[in-house]
Write a protein that holds these residues in place. Structure first.
Motif, PDB file in Angstrom:
ATOM      1  N   ASP A 178       0.662  -1.117  -0.155  1.00 10.46           N
ATOM      2  CA  ASP A 178       0.193  -0.039  -0.108  1.00 10.46           C
ATOM      3  C   ASP A 178       0.890   1.158  -0.211  1.00 10.46           C
ATOM      4  O   ASP A 178       1.487   1.538   0.941  1.00 10.46           O
ATOM      5  CB  ASP A 178      -1.119  -0.096   1.219  1.00 10.46           C
ATOM      6  N   MET A 179       0.992   1.693  -1.007  1.00  8.23           N
ATOM      7  CA  MET A 179       2.159   2.819  -1.081  1.00  8.23           C
ATOM      8  C   MET A 179       1.940   4.049  -0.417  1.00  8.23           C
ATOM      9  O   MET A 179       2.856   4.481   0.409  1.00  8.23           O
ATOM     10  CB  MET A 179       2.111   3.252  -2.964  1.00  8.23           C
ATOM     11  N   ASP A 180       0.973   4.481  -0.199  1.00  4.69           N
ATOM     12  CA  ASP A 180       0.739   5.831   0.696  1.00  4.69           C
ATOM     13  C   ASP A 180       1.039   5.488   1.995  1.00  4.69           C
ATOM     14  O   ASP A 180       2.028   6.250   2.767  1.00  4.69           O
ATOM     15  CB  ASP A 180      -0.697   6.355   0.529  1.00  4.69           C
ATOM     16  N   LYS A 181       0.737   4.361   2.695  1.00  8.92           N
ATOM     17  CA  LYS A 181       1.017   4.250   3.902  1.00  8.92           C
ATOM     18  C   LYS A 181       2.222   3.717   4.110  1.00  8.92           C
ATOM     19  O   LYS A 181       2.978   4.077   4.881  1.00  8.92           O
ATOM     20  CB  LYS A 181       0.226   2.911   4.388  1.00  8.92           C
ATOM     21  N   THR A 182       2.851   2.958   3.133  1.00 10.24           N
ATOM     22  CA  THR A 182       4.213   2.712   3.077  1.00 10.24           C
ATOM     23  C   THR A 182       5.280   3.955   3.185  1.00 10.24           C
ATOM     24  O   THR A 182       6.312   3.807   3.808  1.00 10.24           O
ATOM     25  CB  THR A 182       4.716   1.571   2.092  1.00 10.24           C
ATOM     26  N   VAL A 183       4.850   4.975   2.320  1.00 10.89           N
ATOM     27  CA  VAL A 183       5.926   5.992   2.394  1.00 10.89           C
ATOM     28  C   VAL A 183       5.669   6.673   3.529  1.00 10.89           C
ATOM     29  O   VAL A 183       6.659   7.273   4.103  1.00 10.89           O
ATOM     30  CB  VAL A 183       5.331   6.895   1.120  1.00 10.89           C
ATOM     31  N   GLU A 184       4.630   6.941   3.989  1.00  9.05           N
ATOM     32  CA  GLU A 184       4.590   7.435   5.395  1.00  9.05           C
ATOM     33  C   GLU A 184       5.195   6.750   6.676  1.00  9.05           C
ATOM     34  O   GLU A 184       5.991   7.499   7.177  1.00  9.05           O
ATOM     35  CB  GLU A 184       2.806   7.444   6.019  1.00  9.05           C
ATOM     36  N   GLU A 187       7.790   5.301  -8.269  1.00 12.02           N
ATOM     37  CA  GLU A 187       6.579   6.005  -7.527  1.00 12.02           C
ATOM     38  C   GLU A 187       7.022   6.096  -5.967  1.00 12.02           C
ATOM     39  O   GLU A 187       6.720   7.209  -5.475  1.00 12.02           O
ATOM     40  CB  GLU A 187       5.309   5.032  -7.663  1.00 12.02           C
ATOM     41  N   LYS A 232       7.174   9.907  -3.928  1.00 15.50           N
ATOM     42  CA  LYS A 232       6.456  10.210  -2.745  1.00 15.50           C
ATOM     43  C   LYS A 232       7.416  10.251  -1.613  1.00 15.50           C
ATOM     44  O   LYS A 232       6.986  11.041  -0.663  1.00 15.50           O
ATOM     45  CB  LYS A 232       5.286   9.041  -2.664  1.00 15.50           C
ATOM     46  N   TYR A 233       8.383   9.528  -1.597  1.00  6.88           N
ATOM     47  CA  TYR A 233       9.364   9.654  -0.307  1.00  6.88           C
ATOM     48  C   TYR A 233       9.792  11.012  -0.322  1.00  6.88           C
ATOM     49  O   TYR A 233      10.113  11.447   0.729  1.00  6.88           O
ATOM     50  CB  TYR A 233      10.258   8.484  -0.482  1.00  6.88           C
ATOM     51  N   ASP A 260       8.951  13.641  -1.539  1.00  8.94           N
ATOM     52  CA  ASP A 260       7.696  14.735  -1.026  1.00  8.94           C
ATOM     53  C   ASP A 260       7.682  14.665   0.201  1.00  8.94           C
ATOM     54  O   ASP A 260       7.576  15.712   1.015  1.00  8.94           O
ATOM     55  CB  ASP A 260       6.440  14.408  -1.792  1.00  8.94           C
ATOM     56  N   GLY A 261       7.628  13.357   0.800  1.00  3.78           N
ATOM     57  CA  GLY A 261       7.323  13.203   2.461  1.00  3.78           C
ATOM     58  C   GLY A 261       8.543  13.919   2.966  1.00  3.78           C
ATOM     59  O   GLY A 261       8.355  14.438   4.319  1.00  3.78           O
TER      60      GLY A 261
END
Ligand code: NAP
Length: 463
Positions: free
Chosen positions: A245-251, A280, A284-285, A287-288
């Motif tokens: 789950d990309m969004d959760k993983t990056v968080e 991807e 996202k990383y 940006d985070g």
């Protein structure tokens, strides 16, 4: 080495404490030994009451303690408060379980003629606890809470940059009702460490810290034929599979690499990302990480703290420079770090390959090594290509697959879909150059115990 409080946010020296003299060390060992004679005979009811009281005192003064942690080593105040809570949870864990963790065990034997065999758990004596600054309270209770419950007594040699946190802990246990001398903070200079370990009344040493310190201290213990445990460094893999789950993983990646300013033994230090989702993840990383806010660690809006000292930040900068000389690419992210204080600009290292002399090193700060791999098998191989074996994590929506991957990672702890779970009721420990032995839970309390065998052989003997 001098024991000093230096605020890493301002680099201001706030207090200096003299090293312990040989006479002070001798009297601390004598007091700890005398306290042991009393404490070992003290009932579990009293021991658990002392621990419960210590937990209560921690919670009662949560904010004041948290502010001290932030002042001395710079962590953001919310993380400092969480550390005080976790420390209280650990102390309470042992208070609640008490004697049940050390119950006598009957040993089944084949023949009645072998007797009535049991194993009783007895404390060893005075222990030396050498601890690091990154979690000034949590690291101390991981050893102190179980070992005090077991009936051992403790000499604390804390890191030289958290002298007030160390002193506060001695005071805390004293107020909780521990006998004088049973937990003593010593501003021990390095050159007296072997002297302490050699003392026949000191029966073991627990160290959390770097590989270098671990090798030195365990060497002293080995020469003196004493038990040691080592909780050392790590370079945990953060493996991301294509179905994560990309969004959760990056968080979790951003958090896992940057909490405590990246100075955690189980920080997510190597991001190992499969090819299919690499771009991807990276976007996202980046940006985070760029969204982290550096500033006053007492300010609740700060999300990335200064490092623990200017020296630590300077060493990390040199380490990154060496990695770049070795062929890696360094990319800095986010708003410019404040120019005052021990801040470190978050950095991503790509192009790290095994021939780079820095490849196998631990980066202790906000530096992310990101490695692209073709598939799960290569991710596991890269994860295991490390001298360390502390923690690690795997991200996938398929938790059965996650567990299978976890079984193939050669470390002491692997988490599926989380960077690390640091809790009072989950054991902690590593393999390879990350050390040996365990802390926390029923495993931690067993480390400095004499598992004495008592065999009543002739049950019917008449006298
Ligand atoms: P460090 O330099 O090894 O210091 C740790 C402790 O050892 C400090 O109290 C230090 O005292 C003492 N020490 C160092 N050399 C010594 C010697 N020759 N004689 C006596 N005492 C000595 O470690 P650090 O750089 O502060 O801490 C970071 C390291 O700890 C990282 O590698 C991190 O991964 C590891 N760590 C591991 C765990 C774990 O549970 N596995 C947890 C946290 C941190 P001084 O301050 O006086 O030098």
């Amino acid at each position: 080495m001098t024991y000093q409080t230096i605020n890493p946010y301002t680099n201001e020296v706030l207090a200096t404490f003299p090293d312990a003299t040989k006479q002070e060390v001798d009297s601390a060992i004598s007091a700890a030994h005398e306290a042991f004679q009393v404490w070992r005979e003290t009932t579990f009811e009293v021991r658990t009451a002392v621990l419960s009281k210590a937990a209560e005192l921690l919670r009662a003064d949560r904010r004041r303690y948290a502010e001290l942690l932030t002042l001395e080593m710079g962590k953001v105040i919310a993380e400092a408060e969480a550390e005080v809570d976790l420390s209280a949870d650990i102390v309470q864990y042992y208070a609640d379980r008490g004697e049940s963790l050390l119950e006598t065990v009957k040993v089944p034997v084949a023949l009645a003629a072998e007797g009535d065999v049991e194993i009783v758990n007895e404390p060893l004596g005075v222990l030396l606890s050498v601890e690091p600054w990154n979690f000034p309270f949590y690291q101390v209770v991981r050893v102190a809470a179980p070992q005090l419950l077991a009936g051992n007594t403790i000499l604390l040699k804390h890191a030289s940059n958290v002298p007030q946190a160390a002193a506060v802990f001695e005071d805390l246990f004293e107020r909780a009702g521990l006998p004088a001398g049973a937990f003593k903070n010593l501003y021990l200079p390095h050159d007296l460490t072997e002297y302490v370990i050699n003392d026949p009344r000191v029966r073991g040493v627990a160290l959390t810290g770097s590989e270098e310190a671990g090798a030195v201290i365990a060497g002293y213990a080995a020469k003196a034929i004493k038990k040691s445990t080592l909780e050392l460094g790590g370079s945990d893999a953060f493996v991301v599979l294509a179905d994560a789950d990309m969004d959760k993983t990056v968080e979790w990646a951003v958090f896992g690499r940057h909490w405590n300013a990246g100075q955690v033994c189980v920080s997510a230090k190597r991001m190992i990302i499969v090819d299919e989702i690499f771009d991807e993840f990276m976007q996202k990383y980046r940006d985070g990480v760029a969204a982290l806010t550096m500033g006053d660690p007492m300010d609740p809006t700060t999300t990335l703290a200064p490092m623990s000292s200017q020296g630590a930040a300077d060493n990390l900068a040199q380490q990154v420079a060496r990695a770049v000389t070795g062929g890696a690419t360094a990319e800095t992210l986010g708003a410019k770090a404040p120019t005052e204080g021990a801040f470190f600009q978050p950095t991503v290292l790509t192009g790290m390959i095994p021939t780079n002399p820095s490849y196998y090193e631990e980066f202790f700060g906000p530096v992310s090594i990101v490695i692209r791999v073709k598939d799960e098998a290569e991710a596991i191989a890269v994860a295991n290509d490390s001298p360390f074996g502390l923690g690690g994590s795997v991200f996938t929506k398929d938790t059965v697959r996650g567990k299978k991957v976890a079984r193939q990672i050669e470390t002491g702890m692997v988490y599926v879909n989380h960077p690390t779970m640091v809790k009072a009721d989950i054991p902690f420990g590593g393999v390879k150059h990350s050390g040996y032995g365990h802390e926390l839970t029923n495993l931690g309390i067993q480390e400095f115990i004499n598992k004495k065998v008592i065999d009543v052989v002739d049950i019917n003997a008449a006298f």
